[in-house]
Design an enzyme around this catalytic site. Sequence first.
Site, PDB file in Angstrom:
ATOM      1  N   ASN A 188      51.068  23.680  40.454  1.00 25.50           N
ATOM      2  CA  ASN A 188      50.633  24.380  39.234  1.00 25.50           C
ATOM      3  C   ASN A 188      51.841  25.002  38.547  1.00 25.50           C
ATOM      4  O   ASN A 188      52.972  24.888  39.030  1.00 25.50           O
ATOM      5  CB  ASN A 188      49.565  25.417  39.577  1.00 25.50           C
ATOM      6  CG  ASN A 188      50.084  26.418  40.580  1.00 25.50           C
ATOM      7  OD1 ASN A 188      51.016  27.157  40.309  1.00 25.50           O
ATOM      8  ND2 ASN A 188      49.502  26.423  41.781  1.00 25.50           N
ATOM      9  N   LYS A 244      36.067  38.970  43.097  1.00 26.35           N
ATOM     10  CA  LYS A 244      37.134  38.554  44.038  1.00 26.35           C
ATOM     11  C   LYS A 244      37.554  39.705  44.940  1.00 26.35           C
ATOM     12  O   LYS A 244      37.845  39.513  46.121  1.00 26.35           O
ATOM     13  CB  LYS A 244      38.344  38.034  43.264  1.00 26.35           C
ATOM     14  CG  LYS A 244      38.251  36.556  43.043  1.00 26.35           C
ATOM     15  CD  LYS A 244      39.339  35.990  42.207  1.00 26.35           C
ATOM     16  CE  LYS A 244      38.812  34.672  41.646  1.00 26.35           C
ATOM     17  NZ  LYS A 244      39.644  34.116  40.630  1.00 26.35           N
ATOM     18  N   ASP A 304      44.370  25.294  45.406  1.00 29.32           N
ATOM     19  CA  ASP A 304      43.076  25.448  46.061  1.00 29.32           C
ATOM     20  C   ASP A 304      42.718  24.223  46.900  1.00 29.32           C
ATOM     21  O   ASP A 304      41.943  24.318  47.839  1.00 29.32           O
ATOM     22  CB  ASP A 304      41.982  25.690  45.014  1.00 29.32           C
ATOM     23  CG  ASP A 304      42.094  27.098  44.433  1.00 29.32           C
ATOM     24  OD1 ASP A 304      42.549  27.991  45.174  1.00 29.32           O
ATOM     25  OD2 ASP A 304      41.751  27.304  43.252  1.00 29.32           O
ATOM     26  N   PHE A 324      45.834  38.946  43.180  1.00 23.11           N
ATOM     27  CA  PHE A 324      45.864  38.708  41.738  1.00 23.11           C
ATOM     28  C   PHE A 324      44.642  37.878  41.365  1.00 23.11           C
ATOM     29  O   PHE A 324      44.095  37.169  42.207  1.00 23.11           O
ATOM     30  CB  PHE A 324      47.138  37.947  41.342  1.00 23.11           C
ATOM     31  CG  PHE A 324      48.318  38.860  41.152  1.00 23.11           C
ATOM     32  CD1 PHE A 324      48.954  39.415  42.246  1.00 23.11           C
ATOM     33  CD2 PHE A 324      48.772  39.189  39.880  1.00 23.11           C
ATOM     34  CE1 PHE A 324      50.027  40.282  42.087  1.00 23.11           C
ATOM     35  CE2 PHE A 324      49.843  40.047  39.705  1.00 23.11           C
ATOM     36  CZ  PHE A 324      50.471  40.593  40.805  1.00 23.11           C
TER      37      PHE A 324
HETATM   38  O1  C5P Z   1      40.483  32.562  43.856  1.00 23.24           O
HETATM   39  P1  C5P Z   1      41.760  32.717  43.111  1.00 23.24           P
HETATM   40  O2  C5P Z   1      42.740  31.598  43.359  1.00 23.24           O
HETATM   41  O3  C5P Z   1      41.629  33.044  41.666  1.00 23.24           O
HETATM   42  O4  C5P Z   1      42.378  34.034  43.745  1.00 23.24           O
HETATM   43  C1  C5P Z   1      43.616  34.505  43.366  1.00 23.24           C
HETATM   44  C2  C5P Z   1      44.182  35.373  44.460  1.00 23.24           C
HETATM   45  O5  C5P Z   1      43.957  34.796  45.735  1.00 23.24           O
HETATM   46  C3  C5P Z   1      45.689  35.507  44.350  1.00 23.24           C
HETATM   47  O6  C5P Z   1      46.035  36.764  44.854  1.00 23.24           O
HETATM   48  C4  C5P Z   1      46.194  34.386  45.235  1.00 23.24           C
HETATM   49  O7  C5P Z   1      47.491  34.651  45.716  1.00 23.24           O
HETATM   50  C5  C5P Z   1      45.177  34.378  46.333  1.00 23.24           C
HETATM   51  N1  C5P Z   1      44.912  33.065  46.938  1.00 23.24           N
HETATM   52  C6  C5P Z   1      45.344  32.803  48.211  1.00 23.24           C
HETATM   53  N2  C5P Z   1      45.050  31.609  48.810  1.00 23.24           N
HETATM   54  C7  C5P Z   1      44.361  30.666  48.146  1.00 23.24           C
HETATM   55  C8  C5P Z   1      43.901  30.926  46.846  1.00 23.24           C
HETATM   56  C9  C5P Z   1      44.202  32.124  46.267  1.00 23.24           C
HETATM   57  O8  C5P Z   1      45.995  33.671  48.814  1.00 23.24           O
HETATM   58  N3  C5P Z   1      44.112  29.513  48.737  1.00 23.24           N
END
Ligand code: C5P
Length: 399
Positions: free
Chosen positions: A211, A339, A279, A325
């Site tokens: 990304n 979240k 993700d 975040f």
């Molecule tokens: O669910 P989302 O990706 O929007 O969540 C964002 C937050 O979750 C950020 O703090 C990101 O660093 C963390 N995150 C994570 N591991 C993932 C997905 C998101 O630590 N696989």
Amino acid sequence: MNKLKNILLIITGGIAAYKSLELIRRLKDQNINVTCILTKSGSEFITPLSVSSLSGNHVYSDLFNLTDENKMGHIELSRAADLILIAPATTNIISKMAYGSCDDLASTVLMATNKPVYIVPAMNVRMWHNPATQRNIQTLVEDGVKFIGPDKGDMACGEYGLGRMSETQEIIDTILEHETSLLKQPLKMFSALVTAGPTRELIDPVRYISNKSSGKQGYAIAESLHHMGARTTLITGPTNIPLPIGPTIIKVNTAEEMLNATEALLPVDIAICAAAVSDYKANHGINEKIKKNGENITIDLTENPDILKRIGKRNSSRPSLVIGFAAETSDLLKNANYKLTAKGCDWILANDVSDGKIFGDDNNKIEFITKHSSHSWEKMSKEKVAEKLSKNIINYFTS
Ligand code: C5P
């Protein structure tokens, strides 16, 4: 002018205990309020009456003493002071601390405290050099406990060597110096991990999913925490910007590697997940290059572990402060609040990425969300966001 107002002095049982009486007087000369715990063996060497007369405060001894618990419970005792000093500290209290035993008031208070702890050892030279003592000291140093001394010299038992309790002036100078450095580096006693940047998930040996995360915000946070004195580790995915100077750096590629590196660092006091973790990852072997054959192809993806959620929802070794975040394209507050709960965070820094500008930009516009409140921060540079976040962290731990 020092800010150190209250010290909890734990006096354990050694011949050097008499020196702690002088120590109380000198601390009081510095306008420091001294509350004392005198252990059972400590009271074989000096009396509670002399300690209370000099400190001007009640002296605590027993864990299950109703009167003492009414005056100030052991948890309150462990938190009320700005700093805990154990002088003299015997081999026994050092070993109990290293193993986490709580079988009396002193050891229980030490287990319950969230304040800096200074140990002033006093023991026979052989006891000091005993491998068991040295192992325990190593453990405590790794836990962040500080030692003053011991000094070398003639011992009460007639032997000579390391094990004498440090001189009163040296003890006072050390803790006042500690206070000065704490003022400059308020997170000196804390450890932090920061995840930053994107992750890369290979779909074959030469191609990957990733990304647009630049890593700028996470790097700025790691740098700011380092400047505030925190022992900071930055776990970063691949970026094109210079690494911050100061924090320990761990470079990773995939979400799985980022998770492993993060969990290996625990326990830490503060965890900030600023990484834009992919993700999904490929749900197939990645050894063979995908060949084109004139047809559309479908790549089967499987979900990656959520690092933030894994940390936030831990039962053991959960950092005291877990910060995430949330980059949202709609319903910013609603999604970010969801979240916060779903991932077990204490705070979320949410930003609206609907215009696609935040990734790689030098500025950020944050909604700062805690379990009980949310604040709109004005648009500012990512460095300023990092500083503002650090200030909130300092307030959290020091107020
Ligand atoms: O669910 P989302 O990706 O929007 O969540 C964002 C937050 O979750 C950020 O703090 C990101 O660093 C963390 N995150 C994570 N591991 C993932 C997905 C998101 O630590 N696989």
